[in-house]
Motif scaffolding. Sequence first.
Motif, PDB file in Angstrom:
ATOM      1  N   ALA A 117      69.858  17.133  -1.448  1.00 24.61           N
ATOM      2  CA  ALA A 117      68.581  17.562  -0.871  1.00 24.61           C
ATOM      3  C   ALA A 117      67.658  16.371  -0.647  1.00 24.61           C
ATOM      4  N   VAL A 118      67.588  15.459  -1.636  1.00 23.85           N
ATOM      5  CA  VAL A 118      66.738  14.273  -1.507  1.00 23.85           C
ATOM      6  C   VAL A 118      67.213  13.409  -0.340  1.00 23.85           C
ATOM      7  N   GLN A 119      68.524  13.200  -0.229  1.00 20.30           N
ATOM      8  CA  GLN A 119      69.078  12.380   0.857  1.00 20.30           C
ATOM      9  C   GLN A 119      68.698  12.948   2.225  1.00 20.30           C
ATOM     10  N   LYS A 120      68.804  14.268   2.360  1.00 16.18           N
ATOM     11  CA  LYS A 120      68.496  14.890   3.644  1.00 16.18           C
ATOM     12  C   LYS A 120      67.007  14.813   3.961  1.00 16.18           C
ATOM     13  N   LEU A 121      66.158  14.987   2.955  1.00 11.83           N
ATOM     14  CA  LEU A 121      64.720  14.920   3.182  1.00 11.83           C
ATOM     15  C   LEU A 121      64.276  13.493   3.496  1.00 11.83           C
ATOM     16  N   ILE A 122      64.924  12.506   2.896  1.00 17.42           N
ATOM     17  CA  ILE A 122      64.650  11.105   3.240  1.00 17.42           C
ATOM     18  C   ILE A 122      65.030  10.856   4.688  1.00 17.42           C
ATOM     19  N   GLN A 123      66.161  11.416   5.092  1.00 20.31           N
ATOM     20  CA  GLN A 123      66.614  11.290   6.476  1.00 20.31           C
ATOM     21  C   GLN A 123      65.573  11.863   7.440  1.00 20.31           C
ATOM     22  N   LEU A 124      65.026  13.007   7.091  1.00 15.25           N
ATOM     23  CA  LEU A 124      63.998  13.626   7.942  1.00 15.25           C
ATOM     24  C   LEU A 124      62.719  12.801   7.962  1.00 15.25           C
ATOM     25  N   SER A 125      62.325  12.272   6.806  1.00 15.38           N
ATOM     26  CA  SER A 125      61.065  11.531   6.713  1.00 15.38           C
ATOM     27  C   SER A 125      61.094  10.238   7.504  1.00 15.38           C
ATOM     28  N   ASN A 126      62.288   9.734   7.792  1.00 17.51           N
ATOM     29  CA  ASN A 126      62.418   8.493   8.556  1.00 17.51           C
ATOM     30  C   ASN A 126      62.260   8.713  10.053  1.00 17.51           C
ATOM     31  N   GLN A 127      62.173   9.980  10.464  1.00 17.52           N
ATOM     32  CA  GLN A 127      62.008  10.293  11.873  1.00 17.52           C
ATOM     33  C   GLN A 127      60.592   9.955  12.345  1.00 17.52           C
ATOM     34  N   ASN A 128      60.500   9.533  13.592  1.00 19.38           N
ATOM     35  CA  ASN A 128      59.208   9.244  14.206  1.00 19.38           C
ATOM     36  C   ASN A 128      58.585  10.549  14.695  1.00 19.38           C
ATOM     37  N   ASN A 129      57.437  10.931  14.114  1.00 22.26           N
ATOM     38  CA  ASN A 129      56.817  12.215  14.441  1.00 22.26           C
ATOM     39  C   ASN A 129      56.455  12.344  15.915  1.00 22.26           C
ATOM     40  N   LYS A 130      55.956  11.273  16.492  1.00 20.53           N
ATOM     41  CA  LYS A 130      55.571  11.316  17.904  1.00 20.53           C
ATOM     42  C   LYS A 130      56.790  11.518  18.790  1.00 20.53           C
ATOM     43  N   ARG A 131      57.875  10.830  18.460  1.00 19.38           N
ATOM     44  CA  ARG A 131      59.104  10.971  19.248  1.00 19.38           C
ATOM     45  C   ARG A 131      59.672  12.375  19.091  1.00 19.38           C
ATOM     46  N   MET A 132      59.580  12.945  17.882  1.00 20.05           N
ATOM     47  CA  MET A 132      60.057  14.313  17.657  1.00 20.05           C
ATOM     48  C   MET A 132      59.282  15.305  18.502  1.00 20.05           C
ATOM     49  N   LEU A 133      57.950  15.143  18.543  1.00 24.70           N
ATOM     50  CA  LEU A 133      57.122  16.059  19.317  1.00 24.70           C
ATOM     51  C   LEU A 133      57.443  15.955  20.805  1.00 24.70           C
ATOM     52  N   THR A 134      57.621  14.726  21.297  1.00 27.03           N
ATOM     53  CA  THR A 134      57.959  14.529  22.713  1.00 27.03           C
ATOM     54  C   THR A 134      59.285  15.197  23.048  1.00 27.03           C
ATOM     55  N   PHE A 135      60.263  15.047  22.190  1.00 27.98           N
ATOM     56  CA  PHE A 135      61.574  15.647  22.420  1.00 27.98           C
ATOM     57  C   PHE A 135      61.484  17.173  22.389  1.00 27.98           C
ATOM     58  N   LYS A 136      60.730  17.685  21.430  1.00 28.13           N
ATOM     59  CA  LYS A 136      60.575  19.134  21.300  1.00 28.13           C
ATOM     60  C   LYS A 136      59.934  19.719  22.557  1.00 28.13           C
ATOM     61  N   GLU A 137      58.878  19.072  23.030  1.00 30.26           N
ATOM     62  CA  GLU A 137      58.176  19.562  24.218  1.00 30.26           C
ATOM     63  C   GLU A 137      59.038  19.458  25.471  1.00 30.26           C
ATOM     64  N   SER A 138      59.992  18.521  25.465  1.00 28.11           N
ATOM     65  CA  SER A 138      60.888  18.398  26.618  1.00 28.11           C
ATOM     66  C   SER A 138      61.974  19.478  26.615  1.00 28.11           C
ATOM     67  N   MET A 139      62.229  20.051  25.449  1.00 29.72           N
ATOM     68  CA  MET A 139      63.302  21.042  25.323  1.00 29.72           C
ATOM     69  C   MET A 139      62.801  22.475  25.455  1.00 29.72           C
ATOM     70  N   PHE A 140      61.525  22.720  25.135  1.00 32.97           N
ATOM     71  CA  PHE A 140      61.008  24.092  25.111  1.00 32.97           C
ATOM     72  C   PHE A 140      59.783  24.233  26.003  1.00 32.97           C
ATOM     73  N   ASN A 141      59.690  25.402  26.667  1.00 30.33           N
ATOM     74  CA  ASN A 141      58.498  25.694  27.458  1.00 30.33           C
ATOM     75  C   ASN A 141      57.382  26.204  26.529  1.00 30.33           C
ATOM     76  N   ASP A 142      56.220  26.532  27.129  1.00 28.72           N
ATOM     77  CA  ASP A 142      55.061  26.922  26.317  1.00 28.72           C
ATOM     78  C   ASP A 142      55.340  28.161  25.469  1.00 28.72           C
ATOM     79  N   LYS A 143      55.998  29.155  26.050  1.00 25.44           N
ATOM     80  CA  LYS A 143      56.302  30.385  25.309  1.00 25.44           C
ATOM     81  C   LYS A 143      57.259  30.094  24.149  1.00 25.44           C
ATOM     82  N   GLU A 144      58.241  29.247  24.427  1.00 27.37           N
ATOM     83  CA  GLU A 144      59.195  28.898  23.377  1.00 27.37           C
ATOM     84  C   GLU A 144      58.528  28.071  22.279  1.00 27.37           C
ATOM     85  N   MET A 145      57.548  27.252  22.641  1.00 24.01           N
ATOM     86  CA  MET A 145      56.826  26.474  21.629  1.00 24.01           C
ATOM     87  C   MET A 145      56.041  27.396  20.701  1.00 24.01           C
ATOM     88  N   GLU A 146      55.571  28.520  21.234  1.00 22.40           N
ATOM     89  CA  GLU A 146      54.910  29.515  20.377  1.00 22.40           C
ATOM     90  C   GLU A 146      55.904  30.101  19.391  1.00 22.40           C
TER      91      GLU A 146
END
Length: 258
Positions: A117-146
């Motif tokens: 569990a610690v290893q996986k959470l460390i893996q997640l914490s190393n992600q760039n939040n801004k890049r994650m948000l950009t990728f998420k918004e590119s994959m989902f429309n407004d309704k899906e983001m809701e």
Amino acid sequence: MIHINEVAKQTKITVRTLRYYDQIGLLTASSKTEGGHRLYSEEDLKKLQYIQFLKGMGYSLQDIIGMLSDSKWNWSNSLKGQLGYIIEEHKRLKSIESSLRELINGIAIEGGDERLAVQKLIQLSNQNNKRMLTFKESMFNDKEMENWTKLPKMNGEDPDSMEWIALLGQIKRLMKEKDDPASSKVQNIIRRMLEKQAEEFKGDDDFMDKLWELRKSPKQSEMLGLYPIEKDILDFMERAFDIHIASRQDSPMQGGES
């Protein structure tokens, strides 16, 4: 005058603490008995209440000494500074609380394996939040983001998140115990997952299908900030879902609709 032992009894402050306050010049007893025991006046007790009040607001004892002894102490600036400190400390503690909930829930998913569990959470914490948000918004429309906001959260304490985490942990445990995807135990969990999906996403199958395909890709799943789940578990779940859907289609009640 009130004996130190009586003051301790009334205020729930230990005799040792009262003696320490006297030693550092924070609260000096007005008098002493012939035997050397400290005696406090009503004014001393009022000052003690003041001290405990300020201490409860997070001030250090040294700060309180200055506040009570310096007639030119700038109370407004001091209180604003302390408020700023408390706000920052609150943010820090909320961040720690969130991390603790993530780890508790991660351990639940991993069946008690805290290292994984610690290893996986460390893996997640190393992600760039801004890049994650950009990728998420590119994959989902407004309704899906809701719909995204309704997904279970690893740091959540709400009943829905907790149930999803428990269900996933049960699936992983049964797979490790070599249970078949068609077993009644596994199928009961899948049934509950589908019930929750229908309750929370109101039949928005397109969103769930897209999310599932993204979830099966380790790279895309990580880019979305989703808790890592091993491929063999996802494959096991997919087989179990397929079996459940097929059994519903083959049941007599569904026959007329197929």
